[in-house]
Design a protein around this motif. Structure first.
Motif, PDB file in Angstrom:
ATOM      1  N   GLN A 141       0.953  -1.306  -0.062  1.00 17.18           N
ATOM      2  CA  GLN A 141       0.153  -0.122   0.010  1.00 17.18           C
ATOM      3  C   GLN A 141       0.836   1.328   0.170  1.00 17.18           C
ATOM      4  O   GLN A 141       0.574   2.181  -0.587  1.00 17.18           O
TER       5      GLN A 141
ATOM      6  N   GLU B  50       1.121   4.148  -2.930  1.00 19.75           N
ATOM      7  CA  GLU B  50       1.110   5.474  -2.767  1.00 19.75           C
ATOM      8  C   GLU B  50       2.234   6.539  -3.334  1.00 19.75           C
ATOM      9  O   GLU B  50       2.075   7.337  -3.739  1.00 19.75           O
TER      10      GLU B  50
ATOM     11  N   TYR C 236       1.814   6.604  -6.895  1.00 19.50           N
ATOM     12  CA  TYR C 236       0.769   7.736  -7.219  1.00 19.50           C
ATOM     13  C   TYR C 236       1.120   9.300  -6.835  1.00 19.50           C
ATOM     14  O   TYR C 236       0.997  10.034  -7.844  1.00 19.50           O
ATOM     15  N   GLN C 237       2.142   9.321  -6.113  1.00 16.95           N
ATOM     16  CA  GLN C 237       2.674  10.551  -5.881  1.00 16.95           C
ATOM     17  C   GLN C 237       3.521  11.091  -6.980  1.00 16.95           C
ATOM     18  O   GLN C 237       3.675  12.158  -7.278  1.00 16.95           O
TER      19      GLN C 237
ATOM     20  N   TRP D  82      -9.092   9.639  -6.695  1.00 20.25           N
ATOM     21  CA  TRP D  82      -8.347   9.305  -5.585  1.00 20.25           C
ATOM     22  C   TRP D  82      -7.573  10.611  -4.714  1.00 20.25           C
ATOM     23  O   TRP D  82      -7.747  10.740  -3.433  1.00 20.25           O
TER      24      TRP D  82
ATOM     25  N   LEU E   7      -8.280  11.897  -0.796  1.00 20.37           N
ATOM     26  CA  LEU E   7      -7.168  12.417   0.172  1.00 20.37           C
ATOM     27  C   LEU E   7      -7.468  13.811   0.525  1.00 20.37           C
ATOM     28  O   LEU E   7      -7.219  14.133   1.648  1.00 20.37           O
TER      29      LEU E   7
END
Length: 895
Positions: A474, A478, A481-482, A579, A583
């Protein structure tokens, strides 16, 4: 056709395609060769083991004098069959005494194969013989005599006849020159300024002329065949380029060959695609024609192409002349209609002209300058795939691409295949995309493996490598994704092999519907070892196979938000905007995924559930395929047991989301869901565990391979452990989730679900097909104390809707009713559906219409209350429970 197009014939598949010239780094490899008069016959092959023997037999039977040196070169162009072995066997079994060699070209494509053949050729006159061309026995001899006798000839072509496996239809003979069949000119000799080109099928090129062209920096703008992909124009481009460089184009009818045409090329759709390709290529060839008209004013005899705007207007004018209204039925086959190929050519030319403008927006601005308003209704259908909002401008300025995120932990042994499949993606060059490797605390050489494999392939995507030193999938995701630049994120595990169209389809599906938050598809398991028998039943627990609904087992396409509600993490696609909005609104993941070798799960499902509660849709598309590789260690029984323990642990957290989603259902009794607190779940888990008996629990100390009951025992034991750990926080966590700021209001979600169930025709999902909570309605009362309700329904050919009406009545849970259906003699499946339900009273016979059917149903009824229900309608949940009470109020006298 040739006079109209200016480049004409034979640009199809394995025949008639030209050479796509090399990049600058490839040009440096071309050293100045020694010119040796002779003939090199180059046969470019892709999976040609079936057609090559006949072609080689004709070549080996050539009547070549001893004075003429010649050779045969087989270029094996990334074949996956036995092409090379078959070629070698045929040649060795012949009496041919020429030189023979087989070379390999790993880069797929006719252009690359021809270049390889040119580099391998020893002699000056190169015959590009397709693998389905049967050369006349004097072809090589005539080639040498003609080319050697005139050193001004750059390209030479001949005439062909054909042979078929099946006889073609009559329309074929009207268009045979487009298949490289027949004469290319009425007169032999110089056709430089009359026709100006020859077919690529059995085309002869002067090696030194072509190499000089390359050394001057010439690059082909047209593509040629890759595998079985059809394209056009490369051979004509070579002819035009050599002509502009001062070489002559020559034709000689003595160069005879037979062109074998398989049945699939005799299809009308193939001809239409062929002409679409001719039109697309013509726009590029205009550049060469313009140059010819300026450089060779006296010799140039054709019409000089003018500006793009002028040519577009001219093409649209021609399109209107040839039955413009036929575009309204463009998708119809209309085999043999002589207008259709020319319509395809005009459409292809329009595409070619506007695509040369550069960007999508520039193309549309160019088209809008010349198009009429009335043209839009005609062009929208054939250009539907040009843009989803044709003819609107693309306003996207960024985030208009795909990011493939690969998370790995010590994946060196797996990553080479994974990266190779990513690098081989077939992606429209207008789509931006990238590949991101997230190294999650690996201790092997994963990075080096990825870089080395990536450098082997010519992929236009960018490769990024980033580190996530903290273990956990996970966290690795992430991190990916960043750093991702683009809008659509593909989660690709280091043991996933993406189908070649995965990235392209991801872009098309996600960009076509901005409500999709997450997207998934089927995963085909590929086991390193022969899997045990139990694997068939548990492969879905390994994220293998299609992704069916959990409760019904049905695999649904499209929107599965209110059906399955989630997709597997392997191959899952997430929308960046969705997404990041989650957040920004305060969402935080609470589930964990894999950490090193530790098995855990739930992060992907949590992400999907959160997106559903935030108002996004979850979609499934069976075209999004990938292969999920299963190493031998994962096929061990102990691994499966550990997997189910992870499921048991994860389900405690996921149940909170599932209950919240149930509260979002328009047909759910909220009080029933709210009763399922920690105590309820703990008692229920113990109840389920007791079903397996005390002996089963005690036996866990001993290994029990292949005993599937053990899996569920382990599941519930782990669930109980996790529930006990969360006993103080469980109810509070659920309340927090219900009131989360990132979640849409339940009122909004219920409205969305209501729209869904009202439009859903599949009786296996939603009201009135969910669990019947009204079954116990008035159970303590005597049935006779309730008024009998008669539901009367007329019907005719109602196969698509009648079951919804039947079940909405049956699932009311009302104990004293009858449902009468009078059918007008349906000829579809209506009667078969009525036979499934024994509680119905029904007849099926011809009637005089709806009123007649209703009168018949009324005469058959025995109830105190009569209700009419058309079979394309249905009752809301709880409708019958309110009916007697409301009628009683109406019957009471008022003062």
């Amino acid at each position: 056709m040739s006079k109209l197009t200016g480049f004409g014939n034979g640009h199809n598949g394995k025949n008639g395609n030209g050479i796509k010239l090399p990049l600058m780094q490839q040009q440096k490899k071309l050293k100045k060769p020694e010119i040796i008069p002779g003939v090199s016959v180059v046969i470019c092959c892709y999976n040609s083991e079936k057609v090559l023997p006949m072609t080689l037999n004709f070549l080996c039977a050539q009547n070549v004098p001893h004075r003429i040196p010649w050779e045969i070169i087989i270029v094996d162009n990334a074949s996956t069959d036995n092409t090379a072995e078959v070629a070698k066997k045929i040649f060795e079994g012949s009496d041919c005494r020429c030189d023979f060699k087989i070379v390999k070209e790993i880069n797929p494509g006719l252009s690359a194969a021809r270049l390889k053949g040119l580099e391998s050729a020893k002699y000056e006159y190169v015959i590009f013989c397709d693998d389905d061309n049967h050369l006349d026995k004097n072809f090589v001899r005539h080639t040498f005599d003609i080319m050697h006798g005139n050193d001004e000839i750059g390209v030479l072509g001949g005439q062909s006849t054909t042979e078929f496996d099946v006889l073609p239809k009559n329309w074929f003979y009207d268009w045979q020159d487009s298949f490289a069949i027949g004469k290319q000119s009425e007169n032999n000799g110089d056709i430089t300024w009359t026709r100006g080109y020859v077919w690529g099928a059995s085309m002869v090129v002067r090696r030194s002329a072509f190499r000089k062209l390359i050394q001057k920096g010439f690059k082909s703008n047209l593509t040629d065949r890759k595998g079985t992909t059809l394209s056009a124009g490369g051979d004509t481009e070579i002819c035009y380029a050599l002509r502009n460089d001062g070489w002559k184009i020559w034709y000689d009818s003595r160069l005879m060959f037979r062109h074998h045409i398989p049945p699939e090329r005799l299809d009308w759709k193939y001809l239409r695609k062929l002409f679409r390709g001719f039109g697309q290529a013509s726009a590029v060839l205009d550049v060469y024609l313009k140059k010819s008209s300026v450089k060779f004013k006296k010799q140039f005899k054709g019409k000089r192409p003018r500006s793009k705007t002028f040519e577009l207007r001219k093409t649209l004018h021609e399109l209107r002349k040839i039955r413009y209204k036929k575009l309204l039925s463009y998708n119809r086959k209309r085999e043999g209609d002589t207008d259709l190929p020319m319509i395809e050519y005009s459409l292809g030319r329009i595409e070619g002209l506007i695509s040369t403008a550069g960007s999508y927006n520039k193309s549309l601005r160019l088209l809008k300058r010349v198009i009429r308003k009335n043209d839009l209704r005609y062009l929208a259908l054939p250009f539907a795939d040009f843009g989803n909002s044709f003819p609107s401008y693309d306003k996207t300025t960024k985030l208009n691409g795909v990011s493939v995120i690969v998370c790995t932990y010590n994946g060196a042994s797996r990553l080479a295949d994974t990266i190779r499949h990513i690098a081989h993606q077939k992606v429209d060059p207008r789509i931006l995309w990238e590949v991101i490797l997230v190294d999650n605390a690996s201790s092997d050489n994963s990075k080096e493996v990825v870089v080395n494999e990536w450098n082997k392939h010519k992929c236009n995507a960018k490769l990024k490598i980033v580190d996530q030193p903290i273990p956990g999938k996970q966290l690795a995701l992430e991190k990916g994704y960043q750093v991702a630049e683009y809008e659509y994120w593909i989660t690709c595990d280091d043991d996933n092999w993406l189908d070649k169209n995965f990235v392209q389809l991801t872009y098309e599906i996600m960009s076509g519907n901005d409500q999709i938050g997450a997207l998934g598809g089927p995963n085909e398991p590929l086991c390193e070892l022969t899997p045990p028998d139990w694997f068939t039943y548990f492969k879905r627990d390994y994220a293998g196979g299609p992704q069916p609904d959990v409760h019904t087992g049905i695999v649904s396409e499209g929107n599965i938000t209110w059906k399955r509600g989630y997709v597997w993490g392997a191959g899952m696609v997430v929308r960046r905007a969705a997404w990041e909005k989650l957040l920004a609104d305060g969402f935080k993941t609470s589930m964990t995924c894999r950490k090193g070798t530790e098995l855990s799960s739930g992060g992907d499902s949590e992400a999907c559930y959160a997106l559903v509660l935030a108002g996004w849709q979850i979609w499934y598309d069976s075209r999004l395929k990938l292969v999920h590789c299963m190493p031998g260690g994962r096929l061990d029984w102990d691994y499966l047991v550990r997997l189910f323990r992870g499921f048991g642990k994860a389900t405690v957290g996921l149940e909170l989301y599932e209950k919240a989603i149930l509260l979002a259902h328009a047909d759910t009794d909220d009080e029933e869901v709210l009763k399922r607190d920690w105590s309820f779940e703990f008692r229920n888990a113990i109840k389920e565990l007791k079903k397996y008996g005390l002996r089963k629990l005690i036996s866990l100390r001993h290994p029990q391979k292949d005993n599937t009951d053990i899996l569920m025992v382990e599941f519930y034991l782990e669930k109980l452990k996790e529930l006990y750990k969360s006993r103080k926080d469980y109810n509070r966590n659920f309340d927090t989730l219900r009131k989360a700021p990132w979640k849409k209001e339940f009122k909004y979600l219920k409205a969305q679900h209501r729209k869904y169930i009202e439009s859903e025709n599949d009786y296996r999902y939603g009201w009135p097909w969910s669990e019947n909570t009204y079954a116990g309605y008035n159970a303590k009362k005597n049935k006779s104390s309730l008024p009998k309700i008669s539901v009367l329904s007329p019907s005719f050919n109602s196969e698509g809707t009648i079951e919804k009406a039947i079940l909405s009545t049956l699932n009311q849970g009302y104990p004293n009713f009858e449902h009468i259906i009078c059918d007008g003699g349906s000829t579809d499946g209506t009667v078969e559906i009525m036979k499934k339900y024994p509680h119905l009273k029904w007849i099926s016979e011809p009637d005089k219409g709806q009123s007649d059917a209703m009168n018949k149903a009324f005469n058959m009824s025995t109830g105190e209350i009569i209700v009419y229900l058309n079979v394309d309608d249905y009752f809301s949940r709880g409708a019958f429970s309110k009916l007697p009470k409301n009628l009683k109020k109406i019957q009471q006298p008022t003062c």
